[in-house]
Design an enzyme around this catalytic site. Structure first.
Site, PDB file in Angstrom:
ATOM      1  N   ASN A 159      -6.096   6.380  -1.288  1.00  0.00           N
ATOM      2  CA  ASN A 159      -7.022   5.830  -2.282  1.00  0.00           C
ATOM      3  C   ASN A 159      -7.566   4.453  -1.884  1.00  0.00           C
ATOM      4  O   ASN A 159      -8.140   3.746  -2.708  1.00  0.00           O
ATOM      5  CB  ASN A 159      -6.368   5.762  -3.669  1.00  0.00           C
ATOM      6  CG  ASN A 159      -5.177   4.804  -3.726  1.00  0.00           C
ATOM      7  OD1 ASN A 159      -4.984   3.958  -2.868  1.00  0.00           O
ATOM      8  ND2 ASN A 159      -4.358   4.951  -4.769  1.00  0.00           N
ATOM      9  N   ASP A 160      -7.402   4.075  -0.612  1.00  0.00           N
ATOM     10  CA  ASP A 160      -7.883   2.762  -0.178  1.00  0.00           C
ATOM     11  C   ASP A 160      -9.384   2.606  -0.403  1.00  0.00           C
ATOM     12  O   ASP A 160      -9.865   1.527  -0.739  1.00  0.00           O
ATOM     13  CB  ASP A 160      -7.561   2.532   1.296  1.00  0.00           C
ATOM     14  CG  ASP A 160      -6.066   2.350   1.542  1.00  0.00           C
ATOM     15  OD1 ASP A 160      -5.299   2.344   0.561  1.00  0.00           O
ATOM     16  OD2 ASP A 160      -5.673   2.216   2.719  1.00  0.00           O
ATOM     17  N   ASP A 168      -6.954 -14.353 -19.242  1.00  0.00           N
ATOM     18  CA  ASP A 168      -7.734 -15.147 -18.302  1.00  0.00           C
ATOM     19  C   ASP A 168      -8.726 -16.041 -19.044  1.00  0.00           C
ATOM     20  O   ASP A 168      -9.280 -15.654 -20.080  1.00  0.00           O
ATOM     21  CB  ASP A 168      -8.484 -14.194 -17.359  1.00  0.00           C
ATOM     22  CG  ASP A 168      -9.261 -14.920 -16.292  1.00  0.00           C
ATOM     23  OD1 ASP A 168      -8.637 -15.600 -15.469  1.00  0.00           O
ATOM     24  OD2 ASP A 168     -10.510 -14.816 -16.290  1.00  0.00           O
ATOM     25  N   GLU A 191      -4.529 -18.679 -20.307  1.00  0.00           N
ATOM     26  CA  GLU A 191      -4.834 -19.614 -19.231  1.00  0.00           C
ATOM     27  C   GLU A 191      -5.597 -20.795 -19.822  1.00  0.00           C
ATOM     28  O   GLU A 191      -6.750 -20.660 -20.219  1.00  0.00           O
ATOM     29  CB  GLU A 191      -5.668 -18.948 -18.135  1.00  0.00           C
ATOM     30  CG  GLU A 191      -5.944 -19.892 -16.977  1.00  0.00           C
ATOM     31  CD  GLU A 191      -6.966 -19.347 -15.993  1.00  0.00           C
ATOM     32  OE1 GLU A 191      -6.934 -19.756 -14.815  1.00  0.00           O
ATOM     33  OE2 GLU A 191      -7.809 -18.519 -16.404  1.00  0.00           O
ATOM     34  N   GLY A 221      -6.084  -2.490   0.263  1.00  0.00           N
ATOM     35  CA  GLY A 221      -5.439  -1.201   0.058  1.00  0.00           C
ATOM     36  C   GLY A 221      -4.168  -1.214  -0.766  1.00  0.00           C
ATOM     37  O   GLY A 221      -3.585  -0.153  -1.025  1.00  0.00           O
ATOM     38  N   ASN A 268       0.845  -1.191   0.000  1.00  0.00           N
ATOM     39  CA  ASN A 268       0.000   0.000   0.000  1.00  0.00           C
ATOM     40  C   ASN A 268       0.880   1.241   0.000  1.00  0.00           C
ATOM     41  O   ASN A 268       1.394   1.661   1.038  1.00  0.00           O
ATOM     42  CB  ASN A 268      -0.913  -0.014   1.233  1.00  0.00           C
ATOM     43  CG  ASN A 268      -1.958   1.085   1.200  1.00  0.00           C
ATOM     44  OD1 ASN A 268      -1.914   1.976   0.356  1.00  0.00           O
ATOM     45  ND2 ASN A 268      -2.908   1.036   2.114  1.00  0.00           N
ATOM     46  N   ASP A 310      -1.780  -1.067  -3.926  1.00  0.00           N
ATOM     47  CA  ASP A 310      -1.998  -0.220  -5.099  1.00  0.00           C
ATOM     48  C   ASP A 310      -0.750  -0.128  -5.968  1.00  0.00           C
ATOM     49  O   ASP A 310       0.280  -0.731  -5.675  1.00  0.00           O
ATOM     50  CB  ASP A 310      -2.452   1.182  -4.669  1.00  0.00           C
ATOM     51  CG  ASP A 310      -1.538   1.818  -3.632  1.00  0.00           C
ATOM     52  OD1 ASP A 310      -0.316   1.539  -3.667  1.00  0.00           O
ATOM     53  OD2 ASP A 310      -2.026   2.581  -2.776  1.00  0.00           O
TER      54      ASP A 310
END
Length: 654
Positions: free
Chosen positions: A159-160, A356, A385, A179, A154, A181
């Site tokens: 910006n959490d 993905d 994947e 949190g 973090n 980032d």
């Protein structure tokens, strides 16, 4: 009287022109909001892609305009040639294809005439970076480090939680936002560089506005916006720049199969064919009727005997009820994905994609998407994947696969993931070789099937990722450093592109089966102010054992090209001891994996083909010189990586 009329008319013309000029200036300063003839306000809410680049292979850019009744216009004009205009049954969308071939960077006017009112906006063509098209993607010379950004570090607590996203930070909840980032990642790039990794793969960073469990960010709600709890688009671009300064690469986790139910388009679909919908479900779990879950049976994709029913539900069913399944057979949707992918490569300077749920996509649609990206960037790399448990089924998806060719299919996908090796690693080091197929034989047999892959060096190899149990976790190897060393020796010295999962290099615990996904995605200790332990710079003795081994082997691999592209020569394991070589004309490395709990003595004459006349070698893990003319004793649960090259005077020890 006539003069008065003339003066009045002249005054009217002057006033009219004044207000017309003022209106035009207003439109220039605020081109996205324009009045209509009836004095109503019409807003163009979104323009995607928001800009493009000159000199692109994909020169015909299909710009999507979204706004109230935007399609009900009397005409569209542009400084860029208009190739076509596409309208759907939803009047709030308009797709305008513009030709940019031969156009210089700059701003170009696009105008709409709606109800006799003239709307003008600028569309920018940016200048491409030099040699952007020829950017080199990740390859087998790289070692990839996978992070979940919410759980890594973090760097910006402000910006959490944000006003424009629903889920707020709650570090006490394993499935919540914690949190981490982009700034936290940037702050610790020196740690990654020192560790020896050369590429960073982050799980998705685009906005995910789910009410709960949004930290994984696979249910995206805006494809042109970094989730504000991670930072900004500019922060992501800065991450790429900082990596490139260190000669490291940035890989984006891209999702083509599904979006999130909170994606803004899901509330107002461009067309009903944008997503897959089923008639046998009321859609009670999602605002749009037609939800049905995927069967997850990806084997139906290459099954020559598949029923239409099974094919539909495996490929077109939704991954979960909160992730609508995208319809790649819809040309507008497919082109939207192609352009968005190219936009992020160009904007952020990406060096690769991990895609993905690649094998869940429509086969023809995902092949078109893949080939469009590789056509734009021929040296780029994309790994899909392909979570299957059979080498033939995985190999089916790789570019130029002979298996795919049987069904006249070629995905164009450069790289696939070696899930069968992962399956073997998850079991082998807890097994004795008492039975025919136990222990190191599992690993050996995986490589026997390498003949199925058209490009064996372009295979992603790994011991774990964000969806699997932690290799050091309770229930698997239980923090056993020796077993970790055996597993990572294989991952970092065999053919392919090695990938590490954050925290494995410090022995991080976690069990998905007993404690859920959040347990295998724990916070990296030291990434938050106030953490009692900081594994970045003051690891515990336990963490240091894992970290020092990983660092030594990674940095050796980084500078040993034979481990990148050398051929693989392997021997059938005996007594749970597995020996293989990586070699080319100039260099050789011998790898020994003794998975036996007791020491083993090897008669090296058996391995004469691999040793190829060398007399001495050096185990780079212990710095011990090895006499290759005698028997070699290796302790139980121990690996050796023996360099057979004389680093000072030539390619051999004499």
């Amino acid at each position: 009287m006539n003069k008065a009329i003339q003066l009045s008319s002249l005054l009217f013309i002057l006033v009219f022109n004044y207000f017309a000029f003022a209106k035009a200036e207003q439109l220039k300063s605020n081109p996205l909001q324009n009045g209509t003839k009836a004095s109503l306000t019409q807003t163009i809410d979104r323009i995607e892609p928001p800009f493009w680049w000159a000199d692109m292979e994909h020169s015909q850019v299909e710009v999507m305009f979204y706004g109230k009744n935007i399609a009900k216009n009397d005409g569209v004009d542009s400084d860029l040639p208009i190739v076509k205009i596409t309208k759907t049954e939803n009047p709030n969308y308009l797709f305008v294809t513009l030709e940019t071939l031969g156009k210089q960077p700059g701003s170009y006017n696009i105008s709409f005439n709606v109800y006799d009112t003239y709307y003008v906006m600028d569309y920018e063509l940016k200048e491409r970076k030099k040699d952007s098209k020829l950017r080199k993607g990740f390859d087998s010379s790289d070692a990839i480090y996978l992070i979940m950004p919410d759980r890594f570090a973090n760097g910006n607590p402000s910006n959490d939680s944000t006003d424009d996203t629903v889920e707020k930070a709650n570090r006490e909840f394993k499935g919540g936002r914690h949190g981490g980032d982009l700034q936290g990642v940037i702050d610790h790039l020196d740690y990654l560089e020192d560790l020896g990794v050369t590429a960073l793969w982050s799980t998705p960073l685009l906005e995910d506005n789910d009410k709960k469990y949004s930290y994984h960010t696979y249910a995206q709600s805006d494809l042109y916006k970094i989730d504000p709890r991670y930072g900004t688009n500019e922060d992501y671009k800065r991450l790429g720049d900082e990596l490139h300064k260190r000669d490291m690469k940035l890989i984006m986790d891209y999702v083509t199969n599904h979006w999130g139910a909170t994606h803004w388009m899901m509330q107002d679909l461009p067309t009903q064919t944008w997503i897959h919908q089923f008639d046998d479900n009321t859609g009670k779990d999602f605002p749009v009727a037609g939800y049905a879950n995927s069967s997850y049976r990806q084997t139906t994709q290459m099954d020559p005997n598949v029923s239409q029913h099974d094919d539909n539900y495996a490929e077109k069913g939704w991954f979960v009820s909160t992730m609508p399944d995208l319809n790649q057979s819809e040309p507008l949707l497919l082109n939207y994905l192609i352009q968005n992918s190219i936009w992020w490569i160009e904007y952020a300077g990406l060096d690769g994609f991990r895609v993905d749920t690649y094998s869940y996509n429509e086969k023809e649609g995902i092949a078109k998407w893949t080939k469009a990206i590789m056509n734009e960037y021929p040296n780029f790399n994309i790994v899909g994947e392909t979570w299957m448990h059979d080498q033939a089924q995985i190999a089916f998806w790789q570019k130029d696969s002979a298996i795919g060719a049987i069904q006249s299919y070629n995905s164009g996908l450069p790289s696939v993931m070696d899930f069968t090796l992962h399956d073997a690693i998850m079991k082998a080091f807890n097994e004795d070789q008492q039975n025919w197929d136990q222990g190191m034989v599992k690993v050996y047999e995986n490589f026997v099937n390498d003949f199925l892959y058209p490009d064996i060096d372009n295979i992603l190899v790994f011991a774990g990722n964000h969806d699997t149990n932690r290799i050091n976790g309770n229930g698997l190897y239980n923090g056993d450093l020796n077993k970790y060393k055996l597993a990572m020796t294989i991952v970092l010295t065999t053919r392919g592109i090695p990938q590490l999962y954050y925290g494995d290099e410090i022995g991080m615990d976690g069990n998905r089966d007993t404690d859920g996904d959040g347990d295998i995605r724990r916070d990296f200790p030291g990434g938050w102010d106030g953490d009692e332990i900081n594994a970045f710079n003051k690891p515990t003795d336990y963490q240091k054992g894992f970290q020092e081994f990983t660092k030594k082997l990674l940095n050796y691999r980084k500078n040993k090209s034979v481990l990148h592209t050398g051929k693989l020569l392997q021997y059938v394991p005996e007594n749970n001891c597995y020996i293989y070589f990586r070699y080319n004309d100039d260099s050789r490395v011998m790898v020994i994996i003794n998975n036996n709990s007791e020491a083993v003595t090897l008669d090296l004459k058996k391995f004469a083909e691999g040793i190829a006349g060398r007399k001495k070698g050096k185990d780079i893990l212990t710095n011990q010189l090895i006499d290759l003319t005698k028997e070699l004793k290796i302790e139980g649960k121990t690996s050796m990586v023996i360099d057979l090259d004389d680093l000072k005077s030539g390619p051999r020890w004499f």
